[in-house]
Design a protein around this motif. Structure first.
Motif, PDB file in Angstrom:
ATOM      1  N   GLY A 102       0.816  -1.206   0.000  1.00  0.00           N
ATOM      2  CA  GLY A 102       0.000   0.000   0.000  1.00  0.00           C
ATOM      3  C   GLY A 102       0.849   1.254   0.000  1.00  0.00           C
ATOM      4  N   ASP A 103       0.210   2.395   0.218  1.00  0.00           N
ATOM      5  CA  ASP A 103       0.888   3.692   0.253  1.00  0.00           C
ATOM      6  C   ASP A 103       1.065   4.101   1.705  1.00  0.00           C
ATOM      7  N   ALA A 104       2.222   3.762   2.271  1.00  0.00           N
ATOM      8  CA  ALA A 104       2.442   3.992   3.691  1.00  0.00           C
ATOM      9  C   ALA A 104       2.462   5.477   4.037  1.00  0.00           C
ATOM     10  N   ASP A 105       3.056   6.299   3.166  1.00  0.00           N
ATOM     11  CA  ASP A 105       3.136   7.730   3.471  1.00  0.00           C
ATOM     12  C   ASP A 105       1.748   8.355   3.519  1.00  0.00           C
ATOM     13  N   LYS A 106       0.916   8.059   2.546  1.00  0.00           N
ATOM     14  CA  LYS A 106      -0.441   8.612   2.527  1.00  0.00           C
ATOM     15  C   LYS A 106      -1.254   8.099   3.709  1.00  0.00           C
ATOM     16  N   ALA A 107      -1.115   6.810   3.988  1.00  0.00           N
ATOM     17  CA  ALA A 107      -1.864   6.243   5.109  1.00  0.00           C
ATOM     18  C   ALA A 107      -1.441   6.882   6.429  1.00  0.00           C
ATOM     19  N   MET A 108      -0.160   7.189   6.558  1.00  0.00           N
ATOM     20  CA  MET A 108       0.306   7.832   7.790  1.00  0.00           C
ATOM     21  C   MET A 108      -0.237   9.254   7.877  1.00  0.00           C
ATOM     22  N   ASP A 109      -0.269   9.968   6.745  1.00  0.00           N
ATOM     23  CA  ASP A 109      -0.827  11.326   6.742  1.00  0.00           C
ATOM     24  C   ASP A 109      -2.308  11.332   7.087  1.00  0.00           C
ATOM     25  N   ASP A 110      -3.012  10.279   6.678  1.00  0.00           N
ATOM     26  CA  ASP A 110      -4.462  10.223   6.905  1.00  0.00           C
ATOM     27  C   ASP A 110      -4.828   9.602   8.244  1.00  0.00           C
ATOM     28  N   ALA A 111      -3.836   9.151   9.011  1.00  0.00           N
ATOM     29  CA  ALA A 111      -4.127   8.423  10.253  1.00  0.00           C
ATOM     30  C   ALA A 111      -4.841   9.311  11.262  1.00  0.00           C
ATOM     31  N   ILE A 150      -2.702  -5.569   8.350  1.00  0.00           N
ATOM     32  CA  ILE A 150      -2.410  -4.136   8.378  1.00  0.00           C
ATOM     33  C   ILE A 150      -2.403  -3.665   6.930  1.00  0.00           C
ATOM     34  N   PRO A 151      -3.275  -2.748   6.545  1.00  0.00           N
ATOM     35  CA  PRO A 151      -3.438  -2.387   5.125  1.00  0.00           C
ATOM     36  C   PRO A 151      -2.196  -1.818   4.458  1.00  0.00           C
ATOM     37  N   ALA A 152      -1.393  -1.054   5.205  1.00  0.00           N
ATOM     38  CA  ALA A 152      -0.216  -0.416   4.606  1.00  0.00           C
ATOM     39  C   ALA A 152       1.001  -0.692   5.489  1.00  0.00           C
ATOM     40  N   VAL A 153       2.081  -1.119   4.835  1.00  0.00           N
ATOM     41  CA  VAL A 153       3.296  -1.484   5.568  1.00  0.00           C
ATOM     42  C   VAL A 153       4.506  -1.045   4.765  1.00  0.00           C
ATOM     43  N   ARG A 154       5.482  -0.488   5.437  1.00  0.00           N
ATOM     44  CA  ARG A 154       6.789  -0.283   4.804  1.00  0.00           C
ATOM     45  C   ARG A 154       7.873  -0.639   5.819  1.00  0.00           C
ATOM     46  N   VAL A 155       8.695  -1.609   5.442  1.00  0.00           N
ATOM     47  CA  VAL A 155       9.822  -2.029   6.267  1.00  0.00           C
ATOM     48  C   VAL A 155      11.079  -1.882   5.426  1.00  0.00           C
ATOM     49  N   ASP A 156      12.045  -1.151   5.941  1.00  0.00           N
ATOM     50  CA  ASP A 156      13.311  -1.031   5.222  1.00  0.00           C
ATOM     51  C   ASP A 156      14.472  -1.216   6.182  1.00  0.00           C
ATOM     52  N   TRP A 157      15.628  -1.370   5.590  1.00  0.00           N
ATOM     53  CA  TRP A 157      16.829  -1.722   6.357  1.00  0.00           C
ATOM     54  C   TRP A 157      17.983  -0.847   5.896  1.00  0.00           C
ATOM     55  N   ILE A 158      18.674  -0.301   6.864  1.00  0.00           N
ATOM     56  CA  ILE A 158      19.918   0.423   6.592  1.00  0.00           C
ATOM     57  C   ILE A 158      21.067  -0.427   7.096  1.00  0.00           C
ATOM     58  N   GLY A 185      -6.348   4.037  13.109  1.00  0.00           N
ATOM     59  CA  GLY A 185      -7.645   4.476  12.616  1.00  0.00           C
ATOM     60  C   GLY A 185      -8.536   4.955  13.745  1.00  0.00           C
ATOM     61  N   PRO A 186      -9.744   5.408  13.437  1.00  0.00           N
ATOM     62  CA  PRO A 186     -10.683   5.870  14.470  1.00  0.00           C
ATOM     63  C   PRO A 186     -10.995   4.797  15.504  1.00  0.00           C
ATOM     64  N   ASP A 187     -10.885   3.515  15.107  1.00  0.00           N
ATOM     65  CA  ASP A 187     -11.133   2.428  16.052  1.00  0.00           C
ATOM     66  C   ASP A 187      -9.906   2.087  16.884  1.00  0.00           C
ATOM     67  N   GLY A 188      -8.815   2.787  16.645  1.00  0.00           N
ATOM     68  CA  GLY A 188      -7.585   2.567  17.395  1.00  0.00           C
ATOM     69  C   GLY A 188      -6.689   1.495  16.834  1.00  0.00           C
ATOM     70  N   LEU A 189      -7.148   0.741  15.833  1.00  0.00           N
ATOM     71  CA  LEU A 189      -6.335  -0.326  15.264  1.00  0.00           C
ATOM     72  C   LEU A 189      -5.292   0.238  14.304  1.00  0.00           C
ATOM     73  N   VAL A 190      -4.229  -0.534  14.116  1.00  0.00           N
ATOM     74  CA  VAL A 190      -3.136  -0.098  13.253  1.00  0.00           C
ATOM     75  C   VAL A 190      -3.581  -0.186  11.799  1.00  0.00           C
ATOM     76  N   LYS A 191      -3.504   0.939  11.102  1.00  0.00           N
ATOM     77  CA  LYS A 191      -3.836   0.979   9.677  1.00  0.00           C
ATOM     78  C   LYS A 191      -2.580   1.055   8.808  1.00  0.00           C
ATOM     79  N   VAL A 192      -1.486   1.501   9.402  1.00  0.00           N
ATOM     80  CA  VAL A 192      -0.225   1.576   8.679  1.00  0.00           C
ATOM     81  C   VAL A 192       0.909   1.433   9.686  1.00  0.00           C
ATOM     82  N   MET A 193       1.952   0.730   9.279  1.00  0.00           N
ATOM     83  CA  MET A 193       3.129   0.570  10.142  1.00  0.00           C
ATOM     84  C   MET A 193       4.380   0.723   9.293  1.00  0.00           C
ATOM     85  N   THR A 194       5.324   1.484   9.805  1.00  0.00           N
ATOM     86  CA  THR A 194       6.628   1.608   9.164  1.00  0.00           C
ATOM     87  C   THR A 194       7.703   1.241  10.173  1.00  0.00           C
TER      88      THR A 194
END
Length: 779
Positions: free
Chosen positions: A346-355, A522-530, A476-485
């Protein structure tokens, strides 16, 4: 030079019973050896076996000196049936306390229709063509892959061999094969009432074609699989005849105790002998680039001799390495480095902005040692015509290759005798200690056992990487995780392990495993590694990637649940509607643990859940925190769905051992570096849970007919987050750094450190968090 090496007397045979033999000698001996190569490369192995390839090893009943050698009937032979006597199973995985000799023997015995009392087990010799693990794609034992990888191939080997034996008996009796059946090592005929032992059929069966895709038993037909059977290695361990690597004794052997440069990457500058050679029993002093060894008739003399050496080291600039510098480097890399994408959904950035609200946190995990009960050791005899190595290793071909490289000889001239292992946990996947031993042993004509003291073993371990994680969720409004990074920063174990390293920009999947895919919807997820490789060597540790990532994710999910005032179990269940297996183990674990029932003051329950290694595991930890900040474990309840269970006793033992291993690390352990040197040295400052600290522990296994999952790592993965969440439930203090900080848990400071509800403000970045303390957490 020494004479022929006798076989140690213990119940589990050793690779020195596996010797090179010609096909002609095998035919003369009259033994039926059968099996399937684990990988598709079996075809190549089959071609080799038709000639005199030295890589095809078979059983030698009396050891190399007996002269009674046998060749294999088919490449990869897992099963050897002699004309009389016990059947031998050649087990591709290494036994290091996890019970795999028993589990894999049960797979073979189930389809071959024999009992475990009718067989002996032999560890497979080094041979990537014949004994590669299908999941790891190499001959190695680790990552909870052994049963998963062997489930099909070993049962198929047993079924095909049984089918051939029945066909041979039917031909002798001139009856249809379907009128015959096998049971406990004999073929019976329903039509004429006759029976024959397998051994009587080995000559006839040799000329039969190998059947393919023989139907395997269904779960309802199993006689052995699913039963709690005594382990095949138990008798020898109880009566003291079991031989671990450190127990090896061969004629004319000497013992070496070594000291390695205190700083990784350093070198020996100079050595002054102040009387080592005058110690009774000392016979030699050896040196290599970064270590010195004193050789003696026995360990104690070598150790006392080593104390008489004055060693000066060149740290080669590594004296500037410290834990503080490494942590600062990880933090800087996390904020400024170039990430490698692990997974994006999904689009993690947009989902985070809309959280509706956001939660953010930073977690820090330390370097960890393996601290096996059996310190590292290797016995080596370098001869003009080759080399023998006696060792306990998780990767026999890695040992063979490392020795061959040092000596400049072909790998097939290195015979590896693999022994029982007193704890592996990933430590014995790497052959660097074997390389050192061979470098010493090539300097002397006698067999040399090189033993690391406990202090050398811990200080020169190859450690689990340290990690720095920045994790965030949009609710989200229900408190559940809608996006995780989740931005993970740490070193690459795979890059350290591979001979040519991991190319820049390439993902090490181990670094993100357990975070890239969680049990939850979880509808939107972004996991990255440095990637930020530390200036010390790293290695896999029990639980591998998930042991780090699941701790962060499961601890953080607790933060999310508490931020919206929801029960942590109910919160997780609400996100598991598409994962019935995980939903079931979590619900069952909570119910069995009495989740929600009242507890005494400063006592709490914590939960963790993960899907790793093909298994689903929920753990509830109940803990009490004393006013002085000491953590007392009160109860542990685990529920696992690992698919079809081979040996329930082994599953229970592995979950118990794995959880306690992980709790030891979370409560007490970290490897810290000062002036380039590891500060910890023994179980006094890198300690383990003691018997009196171990609480009542329930392990519940969900009945399933799905293919088996792994269990050896799963308990370790569950431990730290369940404990940390229990501590929060008991005290209101969220610890984001391991090991547990007792000072932070002292009652007098608790009112200063309780986390404020972390979902009341929006838009704060991770820089606004009080990282490394127990305050903050709101965004």
């Amino acid at each position: 030079m020494h004479g022929p090496i006798g076989r140690p007397a213990y119940g589990v045979l050793e690779p020195e019973d596996l010797s090179v033999a010609s096909r002609r000698r095998f035919l003369k001996a009259g033994t039926f050896m059968f099996g399937f190569a684990v990988l598709a490369r079996a075809g190549k192995a089959a071609a080799q076996s038709q000639g005199e390839e030295p890589s095809l090893r078979a059983i030698t009943p009396g050891g190399p000196e007996s002269g009674a050698a046998f060749d294999g009937f088919a490449p990869g032979g897992f099963i050897r049936i002699p004309p009389e006597g016990k059947i031998t199973f050649i087990i591709p995985s290494t036994e290091m306390g996890q019970g795999i000799y028993t589990g894999e023997a049960m797979l073979l015995a189930e389809e071959l229709e024999v009992t475990l009392e009718q067989v002996e087990v032999v560890p497979a010799p080094p041979n990537e063509l014949l004994y590669s693990q299908p999941i790891l794609k190499s001959q190695a034992t680790g990552g909870s892959t052994s049963t998963r990888g062997a489930w099909g191939p070993l049962r198929q080997a047993g079924a095909a061999a049984r089918t051939m034996l029945i066909a041979a008996a039917a031909q002798r009796w001139n009856v249809a094969p379907d009128t015959c059946f096998a049971d406990q090592g004999r073929v019976y005929c329903r039509a004429n009432g006759q029976s024959l032992p397998y051994g009587a059929l080995v000559q006839a069966v040799r000329n039969q074609p190998v059947p393919k895709n023989v139907p395997l038993k269904q779960s309802g037909q199993f006689k052995l699989i699913g039963r709690s059977l005594q382990r095949v290695d138990t008798p020898s361990k109880v009566n003291g005849t079991a031989v671990f690597g450190i127990d090896v004794k061969v004629p004319d052997m000497k013992v070496a105790v070594m000291e390695i440069c205190p700083a990784q990457g350093g070198r020996l500058r100079s050595m002054e002998d102040r009387g080592a050679r005058s110690v009774p029993g000392v016979v030699d002093v050896l040196r290599i680039d970064n270590a010195v060894a004193v050789v003696a008739d026995h360990f104690w003399a070598a150790k006392k001799g080593l104390e008489q050496l004055e060693l000066r080291w060149d740290f080669a600039g590594h004296e500037k390495v410290s834990s503080e510098r490494i942590l600062a480097d990880l933090k800087h890399a996390s904020e400024n480095g170039k990430p490698i994408l692990g997974r994006e959904l999904g689009d993690a950035d947009k989902a985070m902005d809309d959280a509706h609200s956001r939660v953010e946190a930073v977690y820090e995990l330390p370097f960890l040692a393996h601290a096996t009960m059996e310190p590292m050791n290797t016995t080596v005899h370098v001869r003009p015509d080759g080399c023998d190595i006696w060792v306990g290793t998780q990767a026999p071909t890695a040992v063979q290759g490392a020795a061959a490289k040092v000596l400049g000889i072909p790998p097939e001239r290195v015979m590896v005798h693999n022994h029982l292992i007193g704890g592996g946990f990933g430590r014995r996947l790497v052959a660097e200690s074997v390389t050192q031993a061979v470098q010493f042993a090539r300097q002397v004509p006698y067999p040399l056992k090189v033993v690391q003291t406990r202090e050398q073993d811990i200080r020169h371990d190859l450690f689990r990487p340290a990690y720095y994680d920045r994790i965030a969720a949009g609710l989200g409004p229900d408190g559940l995780v809608k996006v995780m990074t989740d931005r993970i920063t740490g070193g690459s174990v795979l890059g350290s392990y591979l001979p040519t390293g991991l190319p820049d920009g390439t993902l090490d999947t181990d670094a993100v495993e357990g975070a890239d895919r969680t049990p939850y919807s979880i509808p939107a997820v972004r996991v990255d590694w440095i990637r930020r490789d530390p200036p010390i060597k790293v290695n896999w540790w029990r639980g591998v990637g998930p042991a780090h990532n699941v701790h962060v994710v499961e601890s953080f999910l607790d933060e999310c649940a508490h931020s919206v005032g929801r029960d942590p179990v109910e919160y997780r269940l609400a996100m598991l509607k598409d994962n019935p297996r995980s939903h079931r183990v979590l619900e069952m674990a909570a119910r069995r643990a009495g989740w929600g029932k009242p507890l005494p003051p400063r006592t709490g329950r914590g939960v963790s859940l993960h899907d790793s290694f093909g298994s689903h595991l929920a753990l509830v930890c109940e803990a009490h925190v004393t006013p002085a900040g000491e953590v007392r474990l009160r109860r542990l309840v685990a529920v696992i769905d690992c698919g079809q269970v081979v040996n329930p006793n082994s599953v229970q033992a592995q979950i118990e051992g794995g959880v306690l291993f992980g709790l030891s690390a979370a409560l007490y352990n970290a490897i810290t570096i000062k002036e380039g040197q590891v500060e910890q040295s023994n179980f006094n400052d890198y300690r383990q849970l003691r018997i009196n600290e171990t609480p009542p522990f329930e392990v519940h296994i969900v009945q399933s007919t799905d293919d088996p999952g792994g269990v050896g790592e799963a308990g370790t993965v569950s431990a730290a987050p369940a404990l940390a969440n229990a501590i929060f439930a008991a005290t209101g203090i969220r610890l984001r750094r391991l090991p547990i900080d007792r000072a932070a848990l002292m009652e007098k400071d608790a009112h200063k450190r309780v986390i404020a509800p972390p979902a009341v403000a929006l838009g704060l970045g991770a820089a606004a968090l009080a990282w490394g303390s127990d305050t903050g957490g709101a965004a």
